[in-house]
Design an enzyme around this catalytic site. Structure first.
Site, PDB file in Angstrom:
ATOM      1  CB  CYS A 299      28.661  53.840 -18.983  1.00  7.31           C
ATOM      2  SG  CYS A 299      28.666  52.522 -17.762  1.00  7.31           S
TER       3      CYS A 299
ATOM      4  CG  ASP B 249      27.884  49.766 -21.371  1.00  8.40           C
ATOM      5  OD1 ASP B 249      27.635  50.623 -22.320  1.00  8.40           O
ATOM      6  OD2 ASP B 249      27.737  49.927 -20.078  1.00  8.40           O
TER       7      ASP B 249
ATOM      8  CB  CYS C 236      28.483  48.101 -15.182  1.00  9.16           C
ATOM      9  SG  CYS C 236      27.658  49.089 -16.123  1.00  9.16           S
TER      10      CYS C 236
ATOM     11  CB  CYS D 101      23.322  49.269 -20.926  1.00 10.02           C
ATOM     12  SG  CYS D 101      24.741  48.234 -20.811  1.00 10.02           S
TER      13      CYS D 101
END
Length: 323
Positions: free
Chosen positions: A81, A56, A131, A54
């Site tokens: 995010c 991140d 995440c 992603c």
């Protein structure tokens, strides 16, 4: 945060109130410096981890009391995010007060569970579970740095489902012990595949080495082969079986030991016929499929490997003949 500030509609219903609160009001965002570490009489640890899936990334700061190995404080910076911020904030909070050895046992499920409003409702939608995985991985990086070891030293098994931290060995063992026949049953027993579903089959948002559909098929094939071996003990040898019995035995071995190898290259094979010749040889006629069809190794190395496996597992009199 108002539920329609960023995206609008009911999408925010998939995020717990705790997650939304930590997105806007993280308790542990920030950084520590060497001066902070000196004032606290602690060792400063700074670890980074980025998620390729992603984009991140998170940076984790620990202040560790070297006399007790206890993490006396923790902070983070997140480049990603809102869910990454909430997960990292929760992760940092869970680390505080634990020893380094205790902290490395914190899993992504612990992080996600701590963000739930109630025990029965997930804190984030399935596609955002990565995440909390990222939060788990950065803890390993920090612990490895503190101990002066490789992060992989904390992982002694092949992890198939990153979201639920379920290993390949665990999945295969559960399938065999409980005679599982579907991916849904695997998820029910282990939670593997319950979240982002990338580990279920190829084509998800993350490419993986192992997928539940393939593990299930191969493990079931291994179980079938073992069952045939048990049934054949004290019974007829392969050479004495009927053609139908021989076909079942051959298919079981192919499914467990041969087809996974061929599937990896986009190929397959089918058994066309089994015949006993006058000189006691048992001829197994096969047809290559997919990428194996027309491949030069089909009459060389691949053919030799298939024949060798069948001879070792079933009978030295087997010959494999491609048609």
């Amino acid at each position: 945060m108002a539920k329609n500030n960023l995206i609008g509609g009911s999408i925010w219903d998939e995020y717990s109130n705790k997650v939304q609160d930590r997105m806007n009001n993280p308790r542990h965002m920030g950084e520590f410096t060497e001066d902070d570490a000196k004032q606290a009489n602690a060792k400063l640890i700074v670890a980074d981890f980025g998620a390729e899936s992603c984009g991140d990334a998170v940076r984790l700061y620990w202040l560790v009391d070297e006399k007790t190995d206890k993490i006396i404080d923790a902070k983070f910076k997140s480049f990603g995010c809102g869910t990454a911020i909430a997960s990292s904030d929760t992760m940092a909070e869970l680390c505080i007060g634990k020893t380094v050895d205790e902290a490395v046992k914190i899993t992504n499920l612990d992080v996600e569970f701590a963000m739930r409003d109630n025990p029965e409702t997930p804190a984030v939608p399935p596609q955002k579970m990565h995440c909390s995985v990222m939060a788990y991985d950065v803890i390993k990086q920090a612990a490895a740095q503190y101990k002066g070891v490789n992060p992989e030293d904390f992982e002694d098994q092949i992890i198939v489902c990153e979201c639920a931290r379920v290993s390949l060995g665990t999945i295969k063992e559960v399938i065999k012990l409980n005679d599982l026949k579907s991916v849904e049953e695997i998820t029910q027993y282990t939670k593997a595949g319950a979240f982002c579903k990338s580990c279920v089959k190829a084509g998800g948002h993350e490419k993986r080495e192992y997928y539940l559909v393939d593990i299930l098929a191969q493990t079931r094939a291994e179980m079938d082969k073992e069952k045939l071996k048990e049934q054949s003990k004290g019974d007829l040898s392969f050479d004495e079986m009927t053609t139908v019995g021989q076909l079942k035995a051959v298919e079981a071995v192919l499914d467990s030991d041969v087809r996974p190898m061929l599937h990896g290259d986009g190929g397959d094979l089918e058994v066309i016929d089994i015949q006993k010749s006058d000189n006691k040889n048992i001829d197994i006629y096969i047809r290559y499929l997919g990428a194996c069809s027309g491949c030069s190794s089909g009459s060389g190395a691949t053919l030799y490997a298939i024949e060798n496996i069948l001879q070792e597992e079933l009978s030295p009199n087997i010959r494999v003949i491609p048609v």
